[in-house]
Design a protein around this motif. Structure first.
Motif, PDB file in Angstrom:
ATOM      1  N   VAL A 117       0.833  -1.198   0.000  1.00  0.00           N
ATOM      2  CA  VAL A 117       0.000   0.000   0.000  1.00  0.00           C
ATOM      3  C   VAL A 117       0.877   1.261   0.000  1.00  0.00           C
ATOM      4  CG1 VAL A 117      -1.731   1.324   1.281  1.00  0.00           C
ATOM      5  CG2 VAL A 117      -1.899  -1.175   1.146  1.00  0.00           C
ATOM      6  N   GLU A 118       0.644   2.133  -0.970  1.00  0.00           N
ATOM      7  CA  GLU A 118       1.357   3.409  -1.110  1.00  0.00           C
ATOM      8  C   GLU A 118       2.863   3.211  -1.288  1.00  0.00           C
ATOM      9  OE1 GLU A 118       0.190   6.139   1.952  1.00  0.00           O
ATOM     10  OE2 GLU A 118      -1.906   6.060   1.379  1.00  0.00           O
ATOM     11  N   CYS A 119       3.251   2.048  -1.768  1.00  0.00           N
ATOM     12  CA  CYS A 119       4.663   1.789  -2.064  1.00  0.00           C
ATOM     13  C   CYS A 119       5.108   2.690  -3.217  1.00  0.00           C
ATOM     14  CB  CYS A 119       4.817   0.318  -2.439  1.00  0.00           C
ATOM     15  SG  CYS A 119       6.503  -0.226  -2.681  1.00  0.00           S
ATOM     16  N   ASP A 120       6.362   3.113  -3.206  1.00  0.00           N
ATOM     17  CA  ASP A 120       6.880   4.031  -4.212  1.00  0.00           C
ATOM     18  C   ASP A 120       7.812   3.289  -5.165  1.00  0.00           C
ATOM     19  OD1 ASP A 120       7.712   6.186  -5.694  1.00  0.00           O
ATOM     20  OD2 ASP A 120       8.140   7.469  -3.976  1.00  0.00           O
ATOM     21  N   LEU A 121       7.321   3.062  -6.384  1.00  0.00           N
ATOM     22  CA  LEU A 121       8.090   2.357  -7.407  1.00  0.00           C
ATOM     23  C   LEU A 121       8.275   3.236  -8.634  1.00  0.00           C
ATOM     24  CD1 LEU A 121       6.373  -1.088  -6.961  1.00  0.00           C
ATOM     25  CD2 LEU A 121       8.844  -0.865  -7.190  1.00  0.00           C
ATOM     26  N   ARG A 122       8.387   4.521  -8.434  1.00  0.00           N
ATOM     27  CA  ARG A 122       8.499   5.454  -9.551  1.00  0.00           C
ATOM     28  C   ARG A 122       9.922   5.498 -10.122  1.00  0.00           C
ATOM     29  NH1 ARG A 122       6.892  10.833  -6.862  1.00  0.00           N
ATOM     30  NH2 ARG A 122       7.939   9.746  -5.139  1.00  0.00           N
ATOM     31  N   ASP A 123      10.012   6.176 -11.254  1.00  0.00           N
ATOM     32  CA  ASP A 123      11.313   6.507 -11.831  1.00  0.00           C
ATOM     33  C   ASP A 123      12.088   7.327 -10.798  1.00  0.00           C
ATOM     34  OD1 ASP A 123      13.448   7.507 -13.284  1.00  0.00           O
ATOM     35  OD2 ASP A 123      12.252   7.957 -15.059  1.00  0.00           O
ATOM     36  N   GLY A 124      13.299   6.918 -10.489  1.00  0.00           N
ATOM     37  CA  GLY A 124      14.080   7.602  -9.458  1.00  0.00           C
ATOM     38  C   GLY A 124      14.889   8.779  -9.961  1.00  0.00           C
ATOM     39  N   ALA A 125      14.773   9.097 -11.256  1.00  0.00           N
ATOM     40  CA  ALA A 125      15.637  10.131 -11.831  1.00  0.00           C
ATOM     41  C   ALA A 125      15.466  11.480 -11.147  1.00  0.00           C
ATOM     42  CB  ALA A 125      15.364  10.263 -13.331  1.00  0.00           C
ATOM     43  N   MET A 126      14.226  11.807 -10.721  1.00  0.00           N
ATOM     44  CA  MET A 126      13.994  13.107 -10.115  1.00  0.00           C
ATOM     45  C   MET A 126      14.679  13.238  -8.752  1.00  0.00           C
ATOM     46  SD  MET A 126      12.607  15.026 -12.203  1.00  0.00           S
ATOM     47  CE  MET A 126      12.585  16.334 -11.001  1.00  0.00           C
ATOM     48  N   ALA A 127      15.070  12.122  -8.174  1.00  0.00           N
ATOM     49  CA  ALA A 127      15.742  12.179  -6.865  1.00  0.00           C
ATOM     50  C   ALA A 127      17.254  12.228  -6.998  1.00  0.00           C
ATOM     51  CB  ALA A 127      15.338  10.974  -6.020  1.00  0.00           C
ATOM     52  N   SER A 128      17.740  12.283  -8.224  1.00  0.00           N
ATOM     53  CA  SER A 128      19.192  12.208  -8.423  1.00  0.00           C
ATOM     54  C   SER A 128      19.947  13.344  -7.738  1.00  0.00           C
ATOM     55  CB  SER A 128      19.512  12.201  -9.925  1.00  0.00           C
ATOM     56  OG  SER A 128      19.012  13.366 -10.550  1.00  0.00           O
ATOM     57  N   ALA A 129      19.302  14.516  -7.622  1.00  0.00           N
ATOM     58  CA  ALA A 129      19.985  15.655  -7.013  1.00  0.00           C
ATOM     59  C   ALA A 129      20.245  15.445  -5.530  1.00  0.00           C
ATOM     60  CB  ALA A 129      19.162  16.932  -7.219  1.00  0.00           C
ATOM     61  N   THR A 130      19.407  14.623  -4.887  1.00  0.00           N
ATOM     62  CA  THR A 130      19.554  14.424  -3.444  1.00  0.00           C
ATOM     63  C   THR A 130      20.270  13.120  -3.097  1.00  0.00           C
ATOM     64  OG1 THR A 130      17.358  13.382  -3.320  1.00  0.00           O
ATOM     65  CG2 THR A 130      17.472  15.759  -2.966  1.00  0.00           C
ATOM     66  N   ARG A 131      20.453  12.228  -4.079  1.00  0.00           N
ATOM     67  CA  ARG A 131      21.113  10.955  -3.801  1.00  0.00           C
ATOM     68  C   ARG A 131      22.591  11.061  -4.164  1.00  0.00           C
ATOM     69  NH1 ARG A 131      17.660   7.339  -1.023  1.00  0.00           N
ATOM     70  NH2 ARG A 131      19.658   6.253  -0.966  1.00  0.00           N
ATOM     71  N   THR A 132      23.317  11.843  -3.365  1.00  0.00           N
ATOM     72  CA  THR A 132      24.746  12.052  -3.631  1.00  0.00           C
ATOM     73  C   THR A 132      25.540  10.759  -3.488  1.00  0.00           C
ATOM     74  OG1 THR A 132      25.044  12.708  -1.316  1.00  0.00           O
ATOM     75  CG2 THR A 132      24.680  14.467  -2.932  1.00  0.00           C
ATOM     76  N   ASP A 133      25.040   9.820  -2.673  1.00  0.00           N
ATOM     77  CA  ASP A 133      25.748   8.554  -2.503  1.00  0.00           C
ATOM     78  C   ASP A 133      25.837   7.796  -3.823  1.00  0.00           C
ATOM     79  OD1 ASP A 133      23.005   8.325  -2.419  1.00  0.00           O
ATOM     80  OD2 ASP A 133      22.939   6.894  -0.766  1.00  0.00           O
ATOM     81  N   PHE A 134      24.765   7.828  -4.597  1.00  0.00           N
ATOM     82  CA  PHE A 134      24.767   7.142  -5.887  1.00  0.00           C
ATOM     83  C   PHE A 134      25.666   7.865  -6.887  1.00  0.00           C
ATOM     84  CE2 PHE A 134      21.275   5.105  -3.916  1.00  0.00           C
ATOM     85  CZ  PHE A 134      21.059   3.904  -4.589  1.00  0.00           C
TER      86      PHE A 134
END
Length: 424
Positions: A117-134
């Motif tokens: 329920v309400e799981c997030d399986l979206r395209d992760g590209a929009m989070a690239s600015a905050t995922r400095t570890d990646f």
């Protein structure tokens, strides 16, 4: 994930005994017992391990290799599985409430009877600015991939899968009510007897999909891609749109993006301006700028000007945003939990997929005793989350409220003239 996860080296591996001890410490952490420690194993190689029946609530396994790992009956609520590789993993009967699986790979995984329920399986590209570890590890962030996964009888109520891939996935008997499936690649998927009531299928690719016995609204299907002809029409150049019906983006100021130092200086000056009632500092005006994905959590943004600003995927948790001017702002997929938005003007704003859980959008009382409504006139709010938010007196006139989550919200006195999509 666009980059092969094996290219990140060296990967740390644990024995099953070591992993079991880490899971026990995590359980103690969840129970508030001394000596407990949160399970945080990002980018570890845990392939073939067993987490069966474990309580992994709020655990961090982002970027981990979890191929053929078993999570049967495990509880993964609110866990961070961003960008992990769960290919051929067994998550049968697992619980993944609001789990972050953006950019994750679940090709061939088994999720029979999983509660997502309400799981997030979206395209992760929009989070690239905050995922400095990646970024530091050189790992590309892309769409989640659940192709060929078995999701028979899974509960994906209000789950978000926009922009991801689910080719030849078996959703037989699954519940996808209210799910965001826009631009989802569902070619050759099996949706037999699936419940798609209230799901958003705009531009979802359903070519070759089996929808026998599925519960789905005709208008949702009409917005999807069912044939090659539908795809050709989507790819055709758009017809000019009259200005009265749409305000073209080109009329907005030129898009600029401040760097971290510039933004910090602007925020500091604005906090001084607010704290001194305008005697020192400068009012923050980021109208027309691009701050997508930036971290503004907890910031003082009261009276900020941000008209036509791009804040897609931004972190605004707990931000002070009273009386902000944000007409036409792009806040898609942004995190506004606990934000104070009393008296904000957000007309024509785009808040699709935004999370405003426990946010305060009630009337702002001025020093002279006047009450100022929060305005979201003609805003796009499809699938936005307003759980336990304060919405007293909010003006939603002409807004799109399709699939919004209002559980526990205070909706007294809301103005809904011409609003659409709200189910009573």
């Amino acid at each position: 994930m666009g980059t092969d996860a094996n290219h990140v080296a060296p990967r740390v591996r644990l024995t099953q005994a070591q992993l079991d001890r880490a899971c026990e410490r995590h359980l103690a952490y969840l129970s508030g017992i001394a000596g407990g420690a949160k399970l945080s194993l990002p980018f570890f190689d845990l392939s073939g391990m067993s987490f069966n029946g474990r309580n992994l609530t709020n655990a961090n396994l982002s970027g981990a290799i979890l191929r053929r790992t078993s999570f049967t009956g495990a509880k993964l609520d609110y866990a961070d599985l961003f960008g992990c590789d769960l290919s051929e993993a067994d998550l049968s009967r697992a619980q993944l409430h609001r789990t972050d699986l953006r950019a994750a790979t679940l090709r061939g995984a088994v999720l029979t009877g999983a509660r997502m329920v309400e799981c997030d399986l979206r395209d992760g590209a929009m989070a690239s600015a905050t995922r400095t570890d990646f970024r530091i590890l050189g790992m590309e962030i892309g769409p989640a991939d659940i192709s060929a996964a078995v999701m028979v009888d899974a509960d994906l109520t209000r789950a978000r899968l926009s922009g991801s891939t689910a080719r030849a996935t078996d959703f037989s008997g699954a519940v996808l009510a209210g799910a965001q499936l826009t631009r989802l690649d569902l070619r050759d998927a099996k949706l037999v007897r699936a419940n798609l009531d209230g799901a958003d299928l705009a531009d979802a690719d359903l070519r070759g999909a089996n929808l026998a016995g599925a519960k789905v609204r005709a208008e949702a299907l009409a917005a999807s891609i069912r044939t090659d002809a539908d795809m050709r029409r989507r790819e055709a150049p758009a017809e000019p749109v009259e200005e009265a019906a749409y305000e073209p983006e080109s009329t907005a100021p030129a898009i600029t993006r401040p760097n971290a130092e510039q933004l910090e200086a602007m925020l500091t000056a604005h906090a001084q301006w607010v704290g001194s009632a305008g005697r020192t500092g400068h009012q923050l005006d980021i109208s027309g700028q691009d701050l997508s994905g930036m971290d503004l959590s907890g910031r003082v943004l009261t009276l900020m000007k941000a008209n036509n600003t791009r804040l897609r995927g931004a972190d605004l948790r707990g931000a002070q945003m009273q009386a902000v001017q944000m007409s036409g702002v792009d806040l898609r997929s942004s995190d506004l939990r606990f934000a104070d938005l009393r008296g904000a003007v957000m007309d024509r704003a785009n808040l699709i997929d935004a999370n405003l859980e426990r946010a305060d959008l009630s009337m702002l009382k001025t020093a002279r005793g006047h009450e100022v409504r929060t305005s979201l006139v003609r805003a796009r709010l499809a699938a936005a989350i307003f759980r336990q938010a304060k919405l007293v007196g909010v003006n939603f006139s002409g807004a799109d409220l399709t699939g919004v989550v209002l559980d526990g919200a205070d909706t007294n006195g809301m103005m809904l003239d011409g609003a659409r999509g709200l189910q009573h």
